[in-house]
Structure formats: structure tokens, C-alpha cells
Design a protein around this motif. Sequence first.
Motif, short mmCIF file in Angstrom:
data_model
loop_
_atom_site.label_atom_id
_atom_site.label_comp_id
_atom_site.label_asym_id
_atom_site.label_seq_id
_atom_site.Cartn_x
_atom_site.Cartn_y
_atom_site.Cartn_z
N ILE A 132 -10.47 53.42 60.73
CA ILE A 132 -9.78 52.24 60.18
C ILE A 132 -9.46 52.47 58.71
O ILE A 132 -8.34 52.22 58.26
CB ILE A 132 -10.63 50.97 60.37
N ARG A 133 -10.43 52.95 57.96
CA ARG A 133 -10.23 53.21 56.54
C ARG A 133 -9.11 54.24 56.32
O ARG A 133 -8.21 54.03 55.52
CB ARG A 133 -11.54 53.68 55.90
N ALA A 134 -9.14 55.33 57.07
CA ALA A 134 -8.12 56.37 56.93
C ALA A 134 -6.74 55.83 57.30
O ALA A 134 -5.74 56.12 56.63
CB ALA A 134 -8.46 57.57 57.80
N TYR A 135 -6.68 55.01 58.35
CA TYR A 135 -5.40 54.46 58.77
C TYR A 135 -4.85 53.50 57.70
O TYR A 135 -3.67 53.54 57.37
CB TYR A 135 -5.53 53.74 60.11
N ASN A 174 -1.42 53.86 55.62
CA ASN A 174 -0.44 52.82 55.93
C ASN A 174 -0.79 51.52 55.24
O ASN A 174 -1.13 50.54 55.90
CB ASN A 174 -0.38 52.60 57.45
N PRO A 175 -0.73 51.48 53.92
CA PRO A 175 -1.21 50.29 53.21
C PRO A 175 -0.42 49.01 53.53
O PRO A 175 -0.94 47.92 53.37
CB PRO A 175 -1.07 50.67 51.74
N HIS A 176 0.80 49.15 54.02
CA HIS A 176 1.63 47.99 54.33
C HIS A 176 1.29 47.38 55.69
O HIS A 176 1.77 46.32 56.04
CB HIS A 176 3.10 48.38 54.28
N ILE A 177 0.45 48.08 56.48
CA ILE A 177 0.07 47.62 57.82
C ILE A 177 -1.42 47.29 57.82
O ILE A 177 -2.21 47.93 57.16
CB ILE A 177 0.36 48.73 58.86
N LEU A 178 -1.79 46.30 58.57
CA LEU A 178 -3.20 45.93 58.76
C LEU A 178 -3.86 45.55 57.44
O LEU A 178 -4.94 46.02 57.13
CB LEU A 178 -3.98 47.07 59.42
N GLU A 179 -3.24 44.70 56.70
CA GLU A 179 -3.81 44.30 55.42
C GLU A 179 -4.98 43.39 55.59
O GLU A 179 -5.12 42.62 56.43
CB GLU A 179 -2.74 43.61 54.56
N MET A 185 8.16 51.27 63.03
CA MET A 185 6.86 51.51 63.59
C MET A 185 6.13 50.20 63.88
O MET A 185 5.22 50.16 64.66
CB MET A 185 6.04 52.35 62.61
N ASN A 186 6.54 49.14 63.32
CA ASN A 186 5.83 47.88 63.47
C ASN A 186 6.52 46.94 64.44
O ASN A 186 6.22 45.77 64.46
CB ASN A 186 5.70 47.22 62.10
N SER A 187 7.45 47.45 65.25
CA SER A 187 8.14 46.57 66.18
C SER A 187 7.54 46.69 67.56
O SER A 187 7.16 47.77 68.01
CB SER A 187 9.63 46.92 66.22
N GLU A 188 7.45 45.55 68.23
CA GLU A 188 6.88 45.52 69.57
C GLU A 188 7.99 45.70 70.60
O GLU A 188 9.05 45.11 70.48
CB GLU A 188 6.22 44.17 69.83
N PRO A 189 7.76 46.51 71.64
CA PRO A 189 8.74 46.59 72.71
C PRO A 189 8.76 45.28 73.48
O PRO A 189 7.75 44.58 73.55
CB PRO A 189 8.22 47.74 73.57
N GLN A 190 9.88 44.95 74.05
CA GLN A 190 9.98 43.75 74.88
C GLN A 190 9.41 44.06 76.25
O GLN A 190 9.64 45.12 76.80
CB GLN A 190 11.45 43.33 75.01
N PHE A 191 8.66 43.11 76.83
CA PHE A 191 8.04 43.34 78.12
C PHE A 191 7.87 42.03 78.87
O PHE A 191 7.93 40.95 78.29
CB PHE A 191 6.70 44.07 77.97
N ASP A 192 7.63 42.16 80.18
CA ASP A 192 7.49 40.99 81.05
C ASP A 192 6.07 40.75 81.52
O ASP A 192 5.78 39.68 82.07
CB ASP A 192 8.40 41.16 82.28
#
Length: 103
Positions: A91-94, A98-103, A1-8
Amino acid sequence: MNSEPQFDGFDWDDGNREKCRKHGISPEAIEELFGRVLAIAPDPFQNEPRFRAIGPANDGRMIFLVFTLRSRDNERLIRPISARFMHRREIRAYKEANPHILE
């Protein structure tokens, strides 16, 4: 879920620029998001493959972005569909979910 797609690059037109600006988000702010760590997940509620991204703007406010990927002239482009600033409760709910994201 934390990976960015490659783009140009990005696929902008008057329609998606104005839709994002309507919510106070400039195209430049959206493009800058992709230079940072983003939480990206598929958006399962659409017919075309779309993604949801959450990340910080330059001023620290959190942006919620919906986008899709388009191909043109052998390039993979991000096409922003809609963007807005998130509310504190979102933001709080997210962060709680997802405590490992957006610390």
C-alpha cells in the motif's frame, strides 16, 4: 487508469468464489468494491485482457483484485479471478508511486 469499465453484473462460479475466499475475500466484498472509487489498470502479463484493481473493503483494508470482462447474453460481466488483502508495504509503495490515487 482511474476509469471503471461499464458492466452489467458479475460472473461467479465455484472456482473463482473459492479462489477469492481462500484469501479471505468474500464475493460480496468484491462486488462492493465496484461501488467505490477504484484504481484500475490493465494486467499486461496475461494472454486474455485482464485488469488489476485496488480499492478499500468496508473495513478499510485494501484489496488487490485481478479480473476480466466476459460477455454473456448481451451482458458485460466482471469475472473476478483472484483477490487478496494488500500488505502495508504494498500500500505504501503504491501510494508513493501514485500520490493522486488512494489519498
